[in-house]
Design a protein around this motif. Structure first.
Motif, PDB file in Angstrom:
ATOM      1  N   ALA A  39      44.062  45.542  28.072  1.00  0.00           N
ATOM      2  CA  ALA A  39      45.503  45.263  28.060  1.00  0.00           C
ATOM      3  C   ALA A  39      46.053  45.213  29.479  1.00  0.00           C
ATOM      4  O   ALA A  39      46.909  44.373  29.811  1.00  0.00           O
ATOM      5  CB  ALA A  39      46.219  46.331  27.247  1.00  0.00           C
ATOM      6  N   ALA A  40      45.566  46.102  30.350  1.00  0.00           N
ATOM      7  CA  ALA A  40      46.019  46.096  31.744  1.00  0.00           C
ATOM      8  C   ALA A  40      45.603  44.808  32.441  1.00  0.00           C
ATOM      9  O   ALA A  40      46.382  44.218  33.217  1.00  0.00           O
ATOM     10  CB  ALA A  40      45.427  47.304  32.466  1.00  0.00           C
ATOM     11  N   ILE A  41      44.384  44.324  32.182  1.00  0.00           N
ATOM     12  CA  ILE A  41      43.926  43.064  32.796  1.00  0.00           C
ATOM     13  C   ILE A  41      44.784  41.899  32.314  1.00  0.00           C
ATOM     14  O   ILE A  41      45.176  41.005  33.090  1.00  0.00           O
ATOM     15  CB  ILE A  41      42.434  42.839  32.479  1.00  0.00           C
ATOM     16  CG1 ILE A  41      41.577  43.872  33.214  1.00  0.00           C
ATOM     17  CG2 ILE A  41      42.012  41.427  32.867  1.00  0.00           C
ATOM     18  CD1 ILE A  41      40.112  43.828  32.832  1.00  0.00           C
ATOM     19  N   ALA A  42      45.095  41.888  31.000  1.00  0.00           N
ATOM     20  CA  ALA A  42      45.943  40.813  30.468  1.00  0.00           C
ATOM     21  C   ALA A  42      47.309  40.818  31.159  1.00  0.00           C
ATOM     22  O   ALA A  42      47.871  39.752  31.493  1.00  0.00           O
ATOM     23  CB  ALA A  42      46.097  40.984  28.962  1.00  0.00           C
ATOM     24  N   SER A  43      47.851  42.012  31.389  1.00  0.00           N
ATOM     25  CA  SER A  43      49.153  42.091  32.080  1.00  0.00           C
ATOM     26  C   SER A  43      49.044  41.598  33.512  1.00  0.00           C
ATOM     27  O   SER A  43      49.931  40.865  34.014  1.00  0.00           O
ATOM     28  CB  SER A  43      49.652  43.548  32.062  1.00  0.00           C
ATOM     29  OG  SER A  43      49.819  43.998  30.743  1.00  0.00           O
TER      30      SER A  43
ATOM     31  N   GLN B 248      43.354  40.810  43.472  1.00  0.00           N
ATOM     32  CA  GLN B 248      42.589  41.990  43.848  1.00  0.00           C
ATOM     33  C   GLN B 248      42.705  43.070  42.780  1.00  0.00           C
ATOM     34  O   GLN B 248      41.718  43.746  42.440  1.00  0.00           O
ATOM     35  CB  GLN B 248      43.075  42.527  45.192  1.00  0.00           C
ATOM     36  CG  GLN B 248      42.278  43.727  45.704  1.00  0.00           C
ATOM     37  CD  GLN B 248      40.799  43.401  45.906  1.00  0.00           C
ATOM     38  OE1 GLN B 248      40.462  42.322  46.384  1.00  0.00           O
ATOM     39  NE2 GLN B 248      39.929  44.327  45.526  1.00  0.00           N
ATOM     40  N   ARG B 249      43.884  43.238  42.209  1.00  0.00           N
ATOM     41  CA  ARG B 249      44.058  44.215  41.141  1.00  0.00           C
ATOM     42  C   ARG B 249      43.234  43.837  39.901  1.00  0.00           C
ATOM     43  O   ARG B 249      42.637  44.698  39.236  1.00  0.00           O
ATOM     44  CB  ARG B 249      45.539  44.322  40.776  1.00  0.00           C
ATOM     45  CG  ARG B 249      46.393  44.979  41.855  1.00  0.00           C
ATOM     46  CD  ARG B 249      47.850  44.990  41.454  1.00  0.00           C
ATOM     47  NE  ARG B 249      48.678  45.623  42.483  1.00  0.00           N
ATOM     48  CZ  ARG B 249      50.013  45.686  42.442  1.00  0.00           C
ATOM     49  NH1 ARG B 249      50.670  45.143  41.405  1.00  0.00           N
ATOM     50  NH2 ARG B 249      50.683  46.291  43.410  1.00  0.00           N
ATOM     51  N   ILE B 250      43.232  42.528  39.602  1.00  0.00           N
ATOM     52  CA  ILE B 250      42.429  42.079  38.452  1.00  0.00           C
ATOM     53  C   ILE B 250      40.949  42.363  38.699  1.00  0.00           C
ATOM     54  O   ILE B 250      40.216  42.825  37.812  1.00  0.00           O
ATOM     55  CB  ILE B 250      42.658  40.568  38.193  1.00  0.00           C
ATOM     56  CG1 ILE B 250      44.094  40.342  37.716  1.00  0.00           C
ATOM     57  CG2 ILE B 250      41.652  40.038  37.181  1.00  0.00           C
ATOM     58  CD1 ILE B 250      44.480  38.880  37.618  1.00  0.00           C
TER      59      ILE B 250
END
Length: 461
Positions: free
Chosen positions: A255-259, A278-280
């Protein structure tokens, strides 16, 4: 290879038939022997009776032995057999009967009573009765002898008749016994059919223990089936647990990656896109680490259900895992110290699980503990072996040591993960009857100790 029928009932039938057949054969031999003995005893008594009648009609008259052979002595004998006789006076001379009848007379033996023996006369086997008569009372040696011989045709016929009748009786009783034994065997196997019907009547989704009334001999089968059901339930529970853990742990990072992807799409400029990318990437690396840990955890849980005990050299295993971990982190500048005995340190265990445990301990130390120094040692005592991994990092508070053994414990320092590394190690140690220990050296840092039993004690050598 010895052939055996597949059916348990057929095996019982075959075994009972063989046993009863052997017993029947023994009875037939015994019956034939008894019939022969009985016929011999009956005809021997008749033969002795005839010889006694001749002896009673033998007397000494003026120094000459006279014999008046009664017809009744021969009338009691079998009409089917040939009869030979002779009478000998005290001087061993034949005074009556067939002079060609050559039978050695036991003169001392006949003084004690009639003598029975077997001989061959005119190429025929005969049974001989010899009776003595003391015709000269004043002379101890004044004994006359009556020798009466008869062929064995009639007694053989009698023995055969008795044996044949015994054969029919034994055969009939054998058939009745085998039939009764088959019925008894079928009734004895009924509990197995009851167990089969109880299993067949169960719902396909039912995993409850099998409840059926059975005799003690069949209770072993019922208990074995229930043990299998219990192991099956444990495996299914393990599979559900792993699937639930995976679903729960993977859902949040995905879910965090989708966001992050959504934010990347609507980023106002290139700099913001690079930050979001970079966050992804970081999140994907976390998911990769999490997936690897989850798979390792599932592997350990699966293999711990039945540890395959093989000989494992701990020195070689730890050395290989240490080199692999260092090769995977070429950028780390770490002072590594490895100490171990010159000879192998053997233990009995599952090599795959032990490698997974050592890899997790070394990976945790290199990733989260080590600053500049890592000490790895393999030690052995009289009955145990120890793998010690010590780093110079900040260490972990003793209050959290118990939590390190539990999977999915929340991690500190803002790190994402399932916290499975040391819980996997603890599972491996418990599956091998070993121990996972945490220590805080006085000089600082953190030490993990894996204690295993040596092969010498495990195998009882």
């Amino acid at each position: 290879m010895r052939w055996q029928p597949r059916s348990l009932y057929a095996r019982l039938a075959l075994a009972l038939t063989l046993v009863l057949g052997a017993a029947g054969s023994g009875l037939l031999v015994a019956a034939w022997w008894y019939a022969s003995v009985a016929a011999d005893e009956a005809y021997d008594q008749i033969l002795v009776s005839g010889a006694l009648q001749i002896a009673e009609n033998t007397w000494l008259n003026k120094g000459v032995l006279d014999v008046d052979v009664p017809l009744a002595a021969f009338a009691v004998l079998s009409a089917r057999d040939r009869v030979f006789y002779q009478v000998l006076d005290p001087q061993r001379r034949v005074v009556a009967g067939d002079p060609s009848l050559q039978v050695a007379v036991p003169w001392e033996g006949i003084k004690r009573g009639p003598v029975l023996l077997s001989a061959v006369v005119q190429e025929q086997r005969v049974r001989v009765a010899i009776v003595g008569r003391h015709v000269m009372p004043q002379d101890p040696q004044g004994w006359a002898a009556v020798v009466l011989a008869e062929t064995q045709i009639a007694r053989g016929t009698l023995a055969q008749s008795l044996a044949t009748k015994a054969l029919w009786i034994i055969g009939l009783m054998g058939v009745i016994t085998i039939g009764a034994a088959m019925v008894a065997a079928q009734r004895a196997l009924k509990p197995l059919h009851d167990v089969a019907r109880a299993i067949g009547a169960r719902d396909a989704a039912s995993r409850d223990p099998l409840v059926v009334e059975a005799p003690p001999e069949a209770e072993v089968l019922v208990q074995t089936i229930n043990d299998f059901i219990a192991r099956l339930n444990a495996r299914i529970a393990l599979m559900r647990r792993v699937m639930g853990d995976v679903a729960h742990q993977i859902r949040t990072p995905l879910a965090a990656i989708a966001s992050q992807v959504e934010l990347w799409e609507y980023a106002p400029d290139e700099a913001t896109r690079r930050v979001q990318a970079q966050r992804i990437k970081t999140r994907l690396e976390d998911v990769g680490e999490l997936s690897s840990q989850m798979l390792s955890h599932a592997l350990v849980l699966h293999r711990s259900q039945g540890v395959s005990m093989d000989r494992v050299d701990l020195v070689d295993l730890v050395r290989q895992q240490l080199m692999q971990q260092l090769e995977d982190r070429p950028a780390r500048q770490v002072d590594v110290e490895f100490t171990a005995p010159d000879q192998p340190v053997w233990t009995c265990g599952d090599a795959v699980m032990l490698k997974e445990a050592v890899r997790n301990v070394l990976g945790n130390a290199l990733t989260y503990g080590v600053r500049t120094r890592l000490c790895v040692a393999v030690k052995s005592t009289a009955s145990h072996a120890e793998i010690c991994v010590e780093d110079d990092g900040p260490g972990i508070e003793p209050t959290r040591w118990d939590a390190l053994r539990r999977p999915f414990t929340p991690r500190g320092d803002g790190r994402i993960g399932a916290s499975l590394g040391l819980s996997i190690v603890d599972e491996v140690m418990r599956a091998h009857g070993g121990e996972l220990r945490f220590e805080a050296p006085a000089s600082g840092g953190f030490r993990v100790v894996l204690r295993l039993t040596l092969e010498l004690q495990l195998t009882g050598a």
